[in-house]
Design a protein around this motif. Structure first.
Motif, short mmCIF file in Angstrom:
data_model
loop_
_atom_site.label_atom_id
_atom_site.label_comp_id
_atom_site.label_asym_id
_atom_site.label_seq_id
_atom_site.Cartn_x
_atom_site.Cartn_y
_atom_site.Cartn_z
N HIS A 262 0.93 -1.81 8.35
CA HIS A 262 1.88 -2.19 7.32
C HIS A 262 1.73 -1.31 6.08
O HIS A 262 0.61 -0.99 5.69
CB HIS A 262 1.66 -3.66 6.90
CG HIS A 262 1.74 -4.62 8.03
ND1 HIS A 262 0.64 -4.93 8.80
CD2 HIS A 262 2.77 -5.34 8.53
CE1 HIS A 262 0.99 -5.81 9.74
NE2 HIS A 262 2.28 -6.06 9.59
N ASP B 77 4.10 -3.05 14.93
CA ASP B 77 3.03 -3.58 15.77
C ASP B 77 2.78 -2.60 16.92
O ASP B 77 3.72 -1.97 17.42
CB ASP B 77 3.41 -4.93 16.39
CG ASP B 77 3.65 -6.00 15.34
OD1 ASP B 77 3.00 -5.94 14.27
OD2 ASP B 77 4.50 -6.88 15.59
N GLU C 79 1.30 -8.08 21.02
CA GLU C 79 0.72 -7.35 19.89
C GLU C 79 -0.80 -7.34 19.94
O GLU C 79 -1.43 -8.37 20.19
CB GLU C 79 1.18 -7.99 18.58
CG GLU C 79 0.56 -7.37 17.33
CD GLU C 79 0.82 -8.19 16.08
OE1 GLU C 79 0.24 -7.84 15.02
OE2 GLU C 79 1.58 -9.17 16.15
N GLY D 30 -1.45 -4.50 14.03
CA GLY D 30 -0.35 -4.35 13.09
C GLY D 30 -0.65 -3.28 12.07
O GLY D 30 -1.80 -3.11 11.65
#
Length: 253
Positions: free
Chosen positions: A76, A60, A71, A74
């Motif tokens: 990923h 994050d 946050e 994000g």
């Protein structure tokens, strides 16, 4: 509402390269946030120790809000979970043929996801200030990044007579095709400055009697309140370089 407030990107890559691309997107996205000018010390990464079953890396980007680090985005590495699930339930092959490798594979995905509402909150929290001035007065100012400010330039005639409004409108009609401008002639010039400070307008131009003589104007900077004399012909170049989203994106190179 979450589906309307998330800005997501799916970046498709070759299996085995995902961690390199994950590191690249971490660097790029952090650089984007820091280029807004809120200070590198107000951002940090929070790498995930516990990962979703489909991910092999996650982090994050957190921003220092008035109530702590929270946050805002994000990042990923989702492996090939998304596309393999599409294949499984659709019964259709969506593998990519890589001509360089001469083989087909299901691409892996790096996902970046930024919250519009959280981003708006972080910008507003950092930009809003009730600033104490040397004369004891207080001004409300939004230190919005110039590229994000709704109004880029306000144009004022010093008075409502002597041809100054006409000259100001001439400048307005030229520059309004390049960025969002606002024309205002009500009240004293100081009150007009304060109104523009409050909505985050980064630049103000004042047309006065000297303008009619030499085609120069007073350019005022929102954050410093500095004023300097510039030629009308130079206004577009000076302002456009600061307020253009293109200028912001070029800093990512």
């Amino acid at each position: 509402m979450r589906e309307f407030e998330q800005m997501e990107m799916q970046f498709f890559i070759k299996p085995g390269t995902e961690l390199d691309w994950f590191a690249k997107w971490k660097e790029t996205r952090m650089k984007w946030h820091q280029n807004l000018g809120f200070g590198a010390e107000n951002y940090r990464f929070h790498d995930h120790d516990k990962l979703a079953h489909y991910a092999n890396a996650a982090t994050d980007i957190e921003f220092h809000m008035p109530f702590g680090f929270k946050e805002v985005e994000g990042i990923h590495s989702r492996t090939n979970f998304d596309l393999s699930q599409h294949e499984k339930f659709s019964g259709k092959s969506i593998k990519y043929f890589d001509p360089e490798m001469n083989e087909s594979y299901t691409p892996y995905v790096i996902e970046t996801s930024i919250g519009v509402d959280r981003m708006f909150l972080s910008v507003m929290c950092h930009s809003y200030e009730e600033e104490k001035l040397e004369n004891g007065e207080t001004r409300t100012v939004l230190h919005l990044p110039a590229a994000l400010a709704p109004v880029k330039l306000a144009i004022f005639p010093l008075t409502k007579k002597d041809g100054l409004p006409e000259k100001a409108m001439e400048i307005m009609n030229d520059l309004k095709f390049h960025f969002n401008c606002k024309y205002e002639e009500k009240d004293q010039i100081g009150k007009r400055y304060r109104r523009q400070d409050a909505i985050g307008t980064p630049f103000c131009v004042t047309v006065d009697h000297q303008t009619l003589e030499d085609n120069t104007v007073t350019l005022r900077y929102r954050d410093t309140m500095e004023q300097r004399r510039v030629a009308i012909a130079d206004l577009r170049g000076i302002i456009e370089d600061q307020v253009s989203i293109t200028s912001l994106l070029k800093k990512l190179q």
